[in-house]
Motif scaffolding. Structure first.
Motif, PDB file in Angstrom:
ATOM      1  N   GLN A   7     157.490  75.967  78.813  1.00 56.68           N
ATOM      2  CA  GLN A   7     157.769  77.350  78.709  1.00 56.68           C
ATOM      3  C   GLN A   7     156.552  78.319  78.557  1.00 56.68           C
ATOM      4  OE1 GLN A   7     161.177  78.095  75.559  1.00 56.68           O
ATOM      5  NE2 GLN A   7     160.629  76.199  74.914  1.00 56.68           N
ATOM      6  N   ILE A   8     155.716  77.594  77.958  1.00 56.03           N
ATOM      7  CA  ILE A   8     154.404  78.668  77.847  1.00 56.03           C
ATOM      8  C   ILE A   8     153.711  78.897  79.075  1.00 56.03           C
ATOM      9  CG2 ILE A   8     151.760  78.453  76.941  1.00 56.03           C
ATOM     10  CD1 ILE A   8     152.851  76.884  74.665  1.00 56.03           C
ATOM     11  N   VAL A   9     153.687  78.100  80.079  1.00 55.65           N
ATOM     12  CA  VAL A   9     153.256  78.150  81.545  1.00 55.65           C
ATOM     13  C   VAL A   9     154.193  79.246  82.125  1.00 55.65           C
ATOM     14  CG1 VAL A   9     153.110  77.156  83.625  1.00 55.65           C
ATOM     15  CG2 VAL A   9     152.118  75.690  81.661  1.00 55.65           C
ATOM     16  N   ASN A  10     155.464  79.064  81.876  1.00 53.68           N
ATOM     17  CA  ASN A  10     156.489  80.022  82.685  1.00 53.68           C
ATOM     18  C   ASN A  10     156.307  81.317  82.270  1.00 53.68           C
ATOM     19  OD1 ASN A  10     157.276  77.781  84.058  1.00 53.68           O
ATOM     20  ND2 ASN A  10     159.099  77.253  82.797  1.00 53.68           N
ATOM     21  N   PHE A  11     156.017  81.651  81.055  1.00 53.34           N
ATOM     22  CA  PHE A  11     156.166  83.100  80.784  1.00 53.34           C
ATOM     23  C   PHE A  11     154.710  83.451  80.297  1.00 53.34           C
ATOM     24  CE2 PHE A  11     156.759  81.326  75.982  1.00 53.34           C
ATOM     25  CZ  PHE A  11     155.500  81.611  75.746  1.00 53.34           C
ATOM     26  N   SER A  12     153.707  82.897  80.591  1.00 55.01           N
ATOM     27  CA  SER A  12     152.240  83.554  80.488  1.00 55.01           C
ATOM     28  C   SER A  12     151.787  83.834  81.969  1.00 55.01           C
ATOM     29  CB  SER A  12     151.484  82.288  79.991  1.00 55.01           C
ATOM     30  OG  SER A  12     152.044  82.001  78.637  1.00 55.01           O
ATOM     31  N   ASP A  13     151.267  85.142  82.035  1.00 55.82           N
ATOM     32  CA  ASP A  13     150.659  85.251  83.233  1.00 55.82           C
ATOM     33  C   ASP A  13     149.350  84.807  83.241  1.00 55.82           C
ATOM     34  OD1 ASP A  13     152.704  87.590  84.663  1.00 55.82           O
ATOM     35  OD2 ASP A  13     152.647  88.022  82.559  1.00 55.82           O
ATOM     36  N   ARG A  14     148.497  84.725  82.214  1.00 55.18           N
ATOM     37  CA  ARG A  14     147.226  83.923  82.040  1.00 55.18           C
ATOM     38  C   ARG A  14     147.321  83.346  80.713  1.00 55.18           C
ATOM     39  NH1 ARG A  14     143.034  83.526  85.025  1.00 55.18           N
ATOM     40  NH2 ARG A  14     144.157  84.576  86.618  1.00 55.18           N
ATOM     41  N   ILE A  15     146.657  82.259  80.797  1.00 58.74           N
ATOM     42  CA  ILE A  15     146.061  81.769  79.331  1.00 58.74           C
ATOM     43  C   ILE A  15     144.436  81.900  79.163  1.00 58.74           C
ATOM     44  CG2 ILE A  15     145.888  79.517  78.084  1.00 58.74           C
ATOM     45  CD1 ILE A  15     148.513  78.698  79.414  1.00 58.74           C
ATOM     46  N   LEU A  16     144.188  82.309  78.189  1.00 55.62           N
ATOM     47  CA  LEU A  16     142.689  82.448  77.856  1.00 55.62           C
ATOM     48  C   LEU A  16     142.349  81.314  76.733  1.00 55.62           C
ATOM     49  CD1 LEU A  16     142.394  86.445  77.499  1.00 55.62           C
ATOM     50  CD2 LEU A  16     142.258  84.976  79.446  1.00 55.62           C
ATOM     51  N   ALA A  17     141.651  80.405  77.368  1.00 58.33           N
ATOM     52  CA  ALA A  17     141.643  79.041  76.568  1.00 58.33           C
ATOM     53  C   ALA A  17     140.196  79.011  75.893  1.00 58.33           C
ATOM     54  CB  ALA A  17     141.457  77.777  77.448  1.00 58.33           C
ATOM     55  N   ILE A  18     140.057  78.612  74.528  1.00 63.88           N
ATOM     56  CA  ILE A  18     139.066  78.530  73.729  1.00 63.88           C
ATOM     57  C   ILE A  18     138.379  77.217  73.669  1.00 63.88           C
ATOM     58  CG2 ILE A  18     139.774  80.471  72.393  1.00 63.88           C
ATOM     59  CD1 ILE A  18     140.554  78.599  70.012  1.00 63.88           C
ATOM     60  N   PHE A  19     139.050  76.144  74.035  1.00 64.13           N
ATOM     61  CA  PHE A  19     138.534  74.724  74.144  1.00 64.13           C
ATOM     62  C   PHE A  19     138.571  74.365  75.672  1.00 64.13           C
ATOM     63  CE2 PHE A  19     140.620  74.836  69.739  1.00 64.13           C
ATOM     64  CZ  PHE A  19     139.565  74.432  68.943  1.00 64.13           C
ATOM     65  N   PRO A  20     137.504  73.651  76.002  1.00 61.61           N
ATOM     66  CA  PRO A  20     137.621  73.022  77.380  1.00 61.61           C
ATOM     67  C   PRO A  20     138.869  72.269  77.784  1.00 61.61           C
ATOM     68  CG  PRO A  20     135.211  72.971  76.316  1.00 61.61           C
ATOM     69  CD  PRO A  20     136.309  73.297  75.295  1.00 61.61           C
ATOM     70  N   GLN A  21     138.993  71.252  76.701  1.00 63.30           N
ATOM     71  CA  GLN A  21     140.452  70.307  77.129  1.00 63.30           C
ATOM     72  C   GLN A  21     141.592  71.339  77.080  1.00 63.30           C
ATOM     73  OE1 GLN A  21     140.323  67.456  77.972  1.00 63.30           O
ATOM     74  NE2 GLN A  21     142.481  67.143  78.043  1.00 63.30           N
ATOM     75  N   GLU A  22     141.562  72.169  76.442  1.00 63.20           N
ATOM     76  CA  GLU A  22     142.853  73.322  76.391  1.00 63.20           C
ATOM     77  C   GLU A  22     142.976  73.618  77.824  1.00 63.20           C
ATOM     78  OE1 GLU A  22     144.316  77.307  74.791  1.00 63.20           O
ATOM     79  OE2 GLU A  22     141.952  76.568  73.998  1.00 63.20           O
ATOM     80  N   TYR A  24     127.684  67.936  64.574  1.00 59.84           N
ATOM     81  CA  TYR A  24     128.253  68.999  64.554  1.00 59.84           C
ATOM     82  C   TYR A  24     127.276  69.722  65.619  1.00 59.84           C
ATOM     83  CZ  TYR A  24     130.601  69.417  59.909  1.00 59.84           C
ATOM     84  OH  TYR A  24     131.559  69.280  58.978  1.00 59.84           O
ATOM     85  N   ARG A  25     125.872  69.449  65.693  1.00 65.60           N
ATOM     86  CA  ARG A  25     125.009  70.332  66.783  1.00 65.60           C
ATOM     87  C   ARG A  25     125.413  69.905  68.111  1.00 65.60           C
ATOM     88  NH1 ARG A  25     120.605  68.407  62.426  1.00 65.60           N
ATOM     89  NH2 ARG A  25     121.040  69.958  61.072  1.00 65.60           N
ATOM     90  N   GLN A  26     125.994  68.772  68.469  1.00 66.80           N
ATOM     91  CA  GLN A  26     126.341  68.502  69.515  1.00 66.80           C
ATOM     92  C   GLN A  26     127.580  69.058  70.053  1.00 66.80           C
ATOM     93  OE1 GLN A  26     126.507  64.056  69.129  1.00 66.80           O
ATOM     94  NE2 GLN A  26     124.140  63.911  69.266  1.00 66.80           N
ATOM     95  N   MET A  27     128.499  69.092  69.095  1.00 64.46           N
ATOM     96  CA  MET A  27     129.863  69.784  69.360  1.00 64.46           C
ATOM     97  C   MET A  27     129.697  71.190  69.803  1.00 64.46           C
ATOM     98  SD  MET A  27     132.571  70.679  66.337  1.00 64.46           S
ATOM     99  CE  MET A  27     131.416  72.295  66.088  1.00 64.46           C
ATOM    100  N   ARG A  28     128.756  71.802  69.127  1.00 63.21           N
ATOM    101  CA  ARG A  28     128.346  73.097  69.176  1.00 63.21           C
ATOM    102  C   ARG A  28     128.284  73.643  70.605  1.00 63.21           C
ATOM    103  NH1 ARG A  28     127.285  77.183  70.716  1.00 63.21           N
ATOM    104  NH2 ARG A  28     126.057  79.146  69.849  1.00 63.21           N
ATOM    105  N   GLN A  29     127.625  72.841  71.200  1.00 63.36           N
ATOM    106  CA  GLN A  29     127.003  72.970  72.646  1.00 63.36           C
ATOM    107  C   GLN A  29     128.202  73.031  73.531  1.00 63.36           C
ATOM    108  OE1 GLN A  29     123.854  73.752  73.067  1.00 63.36           O
ATOM    109  NE2 GLN A  29     123.804  73.612  70.988  1.00 63.36           N
ATOM    110  N   VAL A  30     129.488  72.459  73.355  1.00 57.85           N
ATOM    111  CA  VAL A  30     130.538  72.340  74.106  1.00 57.85           C
ATOM    112  C   VAL A  30     131.384  73.740  73.872  1.00 57.85           C
ATOM    113  CG1 VAL A  30     132.781  70.910  74.495  1.00 57.85           C
ATOM    114  CG2 VAL A  30     130.657  69.770  73.788  1.00 57.85           C
ATOM    115  N   LEU A  31     131.328  74.369  72.929  1.00 58.95           N
ATOM    116  CA  LEU A  31     132.220  75.528  72.525  1.00 58.95           C
ATOM    117  C   LEU A  31     131.706  76.816  73.317  1.00 58.95           C
ATOM    118  CD1 LEU A  31     132.803  75.001  68.799  1.00 58.95           C
ATOM    119  CD2 LEU A  31     134.164  74.409  70.671  1.00 58.95           C
ATOM    120  N   GLY A  32     130.633  76.881  74.230  1.00 64.31           N
ATOM    121  CA  GLY A  32     130.321  78.094  74.860  1.00 64.31           C
ATOM    122  C   GLY A  32     129.348  78.992  74.249  1.00 64.31           C
ATOM    123  N   GLY A  33     128.766  79.857  75.076  1.00 63.79           N
ATOM    124  CA  GLY A  33     128.038  80.877  74.381  1.00 63.79           C
ATOM    125  C   GLY A  33     128.605  82.017  73.622  1.00 63.79           C
ATOM    126  N   GLU A  34     127.775  82.884  72.984  1.00 61.10           N
ATOM    127  CA  GLU A  34     128.217  84.286  72.244  1.00 61.10           C
ATOM    128  C   GLU A  34     129.146  84.985  73.289  1.00 61.10           C
ATOM    129  OE1 GLU A  34     125.347  85.989  70.234  1.00 61.10           O
ATOM    130  OE2 GLU A  34     124.568  84.119  69.067  1.00 61.10           O
TER     131      GLU A  34
END
Length: 385
Positions: free
Chosen positions: A137-152, A359-369
């Motif tokens: 459903q999410i894929v069908n009605f969304s024109d675009r998904i803006l993801a905040i997690f790489p795995q997402e 924590y510091r390693q995880m922070r590197q995966v979340l992207g920049g400011e």
């Protein structure tokens, strides 16, 4: 340019507020005037959106827990339908809030197909094992998904969605927090005190199922460690009386305060329910124990009928799909288990230092400011096509 935003609960309200601020920044650069209407909460309104309805207190996790909010949710959806009929918008933004937003997404796609739909911070279908219905459903009605997690981003792209990974907006939010020294000074925390943040609830169900156990654990900790003191940020005003009664009942050396940023920035460690706050704590490098419970009815249905299965619950663990913070779920949530985990995270402990490193390693995966601004640019471009 007219924008409609739909989100719910305290964390969604915070994310929507960050997005509204970013939209206004980017619109000014582009020379656009904006009119933003939203289902959200006080933070969204304070950022500059006109509230169509307050949804911060009508959300729950679980089947049994969600029943009281079924009719209010339908009423909100009817209000959205009437609003869009009378006030055409250029783009609709959905933020998390899975059940209600899937309903609103289908409503817009069916009744107002000319409105582009962008899902920003899609529900964590990439974590939960509940079949493909919601994902489709999410894929069908969304024109675009803006993801905040790489795995997402990878998950929804593999399912056929148009996806842009923008990074996590909390990276920007954390830069505005006070320093640990300043936060402790603001709260009057003595140098020798061990400040423990208690974060029991942003939903009514958590007041019932989590707060008493967390407070029992806190009472045990303060009996064993005279330097321990507790700080509790107030998520919603409606919970004040319950929390104050709990503090008195368990005779806690605790302060209930409205300034959440000071509490999180000042804490030596935290006992927190599962949610966005876990990631805030991780980015602030505050060790934490994560706990979560739902009703026994919901837990039984999830296990035996829905075959519900997740690798992890807490967002810091989901970023890299490994246990960075300890999770106590359902029957594991006992005062004794919480105390045991907390003691292992006291200052100068080996486990504490290991968690800070991860924590510091995880922070590197979340992207920049700039995640919010990247999302805002995508949204403004979609609204002008």
């Amino acid at each position: 340019m007219r924008i409609f935003i739909s989100t719910g609960e305290v964390s969604g309200d915070m994310q929507a507020a960050l997005l509204v601020a970013a939209l206004r920044r980017q619109a000014e650069i582009k020379g656009y005037s904006l009119e933003i209407t939203a289902l959200g909460g006080p933070q969204t309104a304070a950022a500059g959106a006109q509230l169509l309805g307050d949804t911060t207190a009508i959300g729950a996790v679980g089947i049994w827990e969600s029943l009281p909010y079924f009719i209010p949710t339908l009423q909100m959806q009817a209000r959205v339908r009437r609003y869009l009929q009378e006030n055409p918008v250029d783009v609709a933004i959905l933020i998390d809030y899975m059940g209600p937003n899937i309903g609103i997404g289908n409503l817009i796609k069916g009744r107002f197909p000319e409105i582009p739909i962008i899902y920003y911070i899609a529900p964590q279908e990439w974590v939960w094992s509940l079949g493909s219905r919601n994902t489709n459903q999410i894929v069908n009605f969304s024109d675009r998904i803006l993801a905040i997690f790489p795995q997402e981003a990878r998950y929804f792209a593999a399912k056929g969605a148009k996806v842009t990974w923008v990074g996590h907006p909390l990276i920007d939010r954390i830069t505005a927090y006070p320093s640990r020294h300043q936060a402790r000074e603001n709260l009057g925390i003595a140098t020798e005190e061990i400040a423990i943040a208690l974060l029991p609830a942003s939903r009514q169900q958590e007041i019932r199922y989590l707060m008493p156990i967390i407070f029992q654990a806190a009472a045990t900790l303060q009996a064993q460690f005279p330097l321990v003191r507790f700080w509790i940020p107030l998520s919603l005003e409606k919970y004040r009386a319950d929390i104050e009664r709990g503090i008195l009942q368990y005779n806690l050396r605790a302060s209930l305060v409205e300034n959440k940023t000071d509490v999180l920035a000042a804490a030596d460690l935290a006992i927190a329910k599962s949610g966005t706050v876990n990631l805030e704590l991780a980015l602030l490098e505050v060790p934490q124990v994560v706990v979560y419970r739902v009703s026994q009815i919901t837990a039984w249905v999830a296990r035996h009928l829905l075959h519900f299965s997740i690798p992890f619950m807490a967002p810091p663990n989901l970023v890299q799909m490994k246990e960075i913070v300890p999770e106590l779920l359902q029957d594991e949530v006992t005062p004794e288990a919480i105390v045991n985990q907390v003691i292992q995270l006291f200052p100068n402990s080996t486990k504490r230092e290991q968690m800070l490193t991860e924590y510091r390693q995880m922070r590197q995966v979340l992207g920049g400011e700039g995640a919010g601004d990247r999302a805002a640019i995508e949204i403004l471009n979609a609204g002008k096509t």
